[in-house]
Structure formats: structure tokens, C-alpha cells
Design an enzyme around this catalytic site. Sequence first.
Site, short mmCIF file in Angstrom:
data_model
loop_
_atom_site.label_atom_id
_atom_site.label_comp_id
_atom_site.label_asym_id
_atom_site.label_seq_id
_atom_site.Cartn_x
_atom_site.Cartn_y
_atom_site.Cartn_z
N ASP A 1 -16.27 -1.24 -1.40
CA ASP A 1 -14.74 -1.59 -2.00
C ASP A 1 -13.95 -1.46 -0.66
OD1 ASP A 1 -15.22 1.53 -1.66
OD2 ASP A 1 -13.23 1.64 -1.87
N ASN A 2 -14.41 -1.69 0.60
CA ASN A 2 -13.63 -1.88 1.73
C ASN A 2 -13.81 -3.19 2.45
OD1 ASN A 2 -12.13 0.14 1.23
ND2 ASN A 2 -13.19 1.51 2.73
N ASP B 1 -8.42 -2.66 5.12
CA ASP B 1 -8.41 -1.07 4.39
C ASP B 1 -8.99 -0.39 5.83
OD1 ASP B 1 -7.73 -1.49 2.07
OD2 ASP B 1 -9.50 -0.61 1.07
N ASP C 1 -1.86 10.68 -5.65
CA ASP C 1 -0.30 10.53 -5.91
C ASP C 1 0.07 9.21 -5.78
OD1 ASP C 1 -0.38 10.46 -3.05
OD2 ASP C 1 0.26 12.19 -2.54
N GLY C 2 -0.79 8.23 -5.43
CA GLY C 2 -0.22 6.81 -5.32
C GLY C 2 0.35 6.36 -4.03
N LYS D 1 0.99 -1.23 -0.08
CA LYS D 1 -0.04 -0.12 -0.04
C LYS D 1 0.88 1.07 0.05
CE LYS D 1 -4.16 1.72 2.31
NZ LYS D 1 -5.06 1.28 3.58
P1 AMP Z 1 -9.61 4.21 0.48
O1 AMP Z 1 -10.25 5.35 1.31
O2 AMP Z 1 -8.33 3.79 1.06
O3 AMP Z 1 -10.40 2.89 0.83
O4 AMP Z 1 -9.43 4.33 -0.78
C1 AMP Z 1 -10.50 4.57 -1.65
C2 AMP Z 1 -10.05 4.69 -3.18
O5 AMP Z 1 -9.12 5.87 -3.42
C3 AMP Z 1 -9.30 3.51 -3.75
O6 AMP Z 1 -9.56 3.32 -4.91
C4 AMP Z 1 -7.75 3.97 -3.50
O7 AMP Z 1 -7.02 3.19 -4.25
C5 AMP Z 1 -8.05 5.63 -3.87
N1 AMP Z 1 -6.89 6.34 -3.07
C6 AMP Z 1 -6.77 6.60 -1.86
N2 AMP Z 1 -5.66 7.39 -1.71
C7 AMP Z 1 -5.14 7.48 -2.79
C8 AMP Z 1 -3.87 8.15 -3.19
N3 AMP Z 1 -3.19 8.60 -2.30
N4 AMP Z 1 -3.50 7.97 -4.45
C9 AMP Z 1 -4.23 7.24 -5.45
N5 AMP Z 1 -5.36 6.72 -5.13
C10 AMP Z 1 -5.86 6.80 -3.72
MG MG Z 2 -10.36 0.99 0.29
#
Ligand code: AMP
Ligand code: MG
Length: 474
Positions: free
Chosen positions: A245-246, A255, A118-119, A106
Site C-alpha cells: 500500500d506504500n 508515504d 484518529d485521522g 495527510k
Molecule cells: P501508513 O503507515 O502511514 O502507510 O498507514 C497505513 C494505514 O494506516 C493506512 O491505511 C493509513 O490511512 C492508516 N493510518 C495510519 N495512521 C492513521 C491515523 N492516525 N488515523 C487513521 N488511519 C491511519
Molecule cells: Mg501508507
Amino acid sequence: MIPIKPHAYAELPQEFYNLQNWQGFNNPMLVIENTQLKEELGLENIEQQKLLSIFNGSLSIKNLKPLSMAYSGHQFGQYVEQLGDGRGLLLGEIESSKGLVDIHLKGAGKTPYSRFGDGRAVLRSVIREYLCGEAMHALSIPTSRALMIIGSDEMVLREKSETAAMLARTAKTHVRFGNFEYFHYNNKPEYVKVLADFCINNYPAYFSRTKNIYEEFFRSVVKQTAIMIAQWQASGFNHGVMNTDNMSILGETFDYGPYGFMEDYLPAYVCNHSDHQGRYAFKNQPYIGLWNCSALGHALSSLLSEEAQGEILQTYEEIFQSTLAKLFRKKLCLEQDQSEDATLIQGLLDIMESEKLDYTNTFRNLTQALTNEITPELDSDIAKSWIVSFQERQTKEVTPEDKKVISMNQVNPKFILRNYMAQEAIDAAEDSDFSKLETLIAVLTNPFEELEEHQKFANKSPAWAQDLEISCSS
Ligand code: AMP
Ligand code: MG
């Protein structure tokens, strides 16, 4: 030999993922390694530095097929068409004594699913995820677990500028409800079937191949979800972002974002400060779990009739209620099933709510109520009368008292992860001091022990932490 092999998911059609490499850090630094998990996975012979190099991408494993997954999902009730691993990467899988385990990174850099992100992940959020995985695991709640945190000197912008870090985590699967929704809403029923078949074949311990295999598939997901959420409720855990998605199809908690363990018992508790409507409040989790299952059922409608979906969704409530009742009975040491038990349990919760009592400590100190009229928390008149009913009820139990104390202490933790504890470990780690993190891990992985030297972690949060705000930004 490094036993990480390409993930079976990489054999699926190309629409399921994007094969890609990832971006390690220029100056990677070890923050913490999970030696216990490393051993459980049979990786103990791989040196720390070598493992770090693998996860950072500087030491490559031949024939690996790292991939980012395509998925969508319902976020706060709204369907979002394109999500996917925007900063995550399924590196491969490991055959361990416990079966196949996913290795996922991650914060590994941009992917085609990054949208505006920004990944990267920040040190704060990966520490929170690491801590919670270990805390949940120690409470016997199914969860993903982290293997390592790699720190960096790279800065990324969130609400403020923060250091980027990477988390290597394990889970039984990374298939989410949202992977099915992605193909359903993109009008690809044939891929919904391919994915269901993949899950049924790859996770035989969960999915039966008898009768109607897709009905059994859905039945199992509904069951595992209901059980997982009953466990959350019994331990006072609030996930915070129960988007589809979580949600793992194997009912593992994962997540971790703005989660929180409830301190004073408050059914309306919302750990996520971005959740203004309180959709994911503690008391709503059971209902949201069912809502999410029905979203999955809908995504499976090319494989399941509406009647079958409805019939299976109806099993949720019973599984949830009976699992939760069983967990509460254990917490109160009620082995015999008596008709008055539900009222007794609810009575205690009502007192906790009206008197704003610490959920964890009230249960932990209940062993004192076996003999005393009061415990540190239950000292009001109404609480004292509850203790009398509890003691009366205990006379119907045949277990000797010392055994009762032992069994209650095995299910009512002394230590939970309070937000301030994570925050102190994060503040220190941001100054390159990882010792607090190590100490916390030692406490959270032994939540049922007395741990005399760590008494302070059993206390309620200090005043400065009352207003700690935890949001989605990570
Ligand atoms: P999360 O809130 O971590 O479950 O993320 C929700 C969505 O946003 C998922 O598709 C993640 O891959 C994307 N995401 C969250 N933070 C980032 C980030 N910094 N860069 C790219 N994608 C993100
Ligand atoms: Mg997620």
C-alpha cells in the site's frame, strides 16, 4: 482563480473511494511553505495565507470533489483486507508545466477507512516527510513532495501526546499496488480492469497503448519499481515500510514513515524499529521490490496470464542490476565499461562494511583518491591498496582530472538527511521555532554544493543520536 480541479479519480465508480469533506484545524498555523515547488506548479500568485486556508478547508474551491481512496495491501508480508486513506484525502489535481499533479492532504481527519485511528498526523512525522521529499528530489530520485505544513494546537496521542499537523503533498499519482489488490481480493475483476484502464489513460507517459496493453502496463510498473529501488540502493536510502500500500504504480517514492539514510555502510541496516525481523532491511529492498511486483502481478491475474506475469517479473532483476551498476559507475567516474569494474565497486563496499565507514562521505571524498594515496576515510592498508587499483583503473579513462572531480561531485552528495538533523529541526519546531527546518531545507536542496557555512551537516551523527529510534507510529 485557483487552478486545483476535481481529480479524474472522482469519475470512477463509487466503490473506489469515499467523497467527503475534511476537518481543518481551529487554529491553523503555517509551519513551512515550499516556495520552489509552488512556483514549479504555477501557484506563485496565490498568497501563502490563502493557500493555507484552502488546505485547512476554511476557503472552499467550487466543484471540488475531495475523496479518500479505498485500497488494501500486504503489510509485512500479510494481506490486510481494509486499509485505505485513513487520514489522507485526495483533494484534486493541478495541471502544471510538468503535467497533472495530485494534491493530497495527510492528517486531514477521520474517513471511513480510519479503523481505530484518529485521522491525524503528528508534526514530527509530517516534518520528516517534508524533509525527505525535498532531499530525494534533490538527489534526482522520483518522489512525492510536500507543498505546505500546517501546524495546530490540537493534541493527539501516539507513544506520547504530540501536536497534530497537516501535510499538503503532491505526487504524480496516489494509485498504489494496494488499490489493485483491494479489488482483486474482493472478487471484483471488472474493477481491476477499470483501474488499469484509468491508469493507462491518465498516465500516458508511462504506459504504452501498443500490443497487449495490460502486459505493457505491468511491464512499466515493474520497470519503474526496479529503477526506483536501484536509486535507493545507490544513495543508501532505506524506506522502512515497503508494504504494497506504500508502492506507487509510477515508481515514485512516497508515504515516508520511519525511513533513514544509512550512515555507516551496513547492508543489514534496518531504519524501522518496529521491523523486528528486518524484513525491510536495506539489503532486502531489491528483493522486496520484486516481491511487491509479484503481489501486484497476482492482483492483475484477471488481466494477465501466469506466463506473462512470470516473463515480466523476470525483467526486474536485469533492470535493477543494470541501473544500479550504472549509478555506481557514475559515483566512481568509470565511463568506459571494463570487466574488472564490478569487482572494484564491490571491493569498496566490502571495505566500507568491514571498517564501518560513512557511506556518503566515503563516496564524496573519493575525488581525493584520484591523486592521493589516502582520503579521510580510506586510510587502512587494505583501503590504500584499493585506492591503488582505483587509480590504475582511472588511467584508462580519458576524461581530464578536473572534469572527473566535477562529475563525481555531481553524483556523490555532500549532504544527506541524517536522522539527527531531522530530529533537531523537529525539536525546534515543536517549540514553534521553524528556522532550523528552513536551514535544513536550504542544505538538502543543494546536496552537491560545498556550502562552507553548513559544514557541520556533513559530519556523522553525534553520539546522542546513535540510539534515535524511529518507529511506524506517526
Ligand atoms: P501508513 O503507515 O502511514 O502507510 O498507514 C497505513 C494505514 O494506516 C493506512 O491505511 C493509513 O490511512 C492508516 N493510518 C495510519 N495512521 C492513521 C491515523 N492516525 N488515523 C487513521 N488511519 C491511519
Ligand atoms: Mg501508507
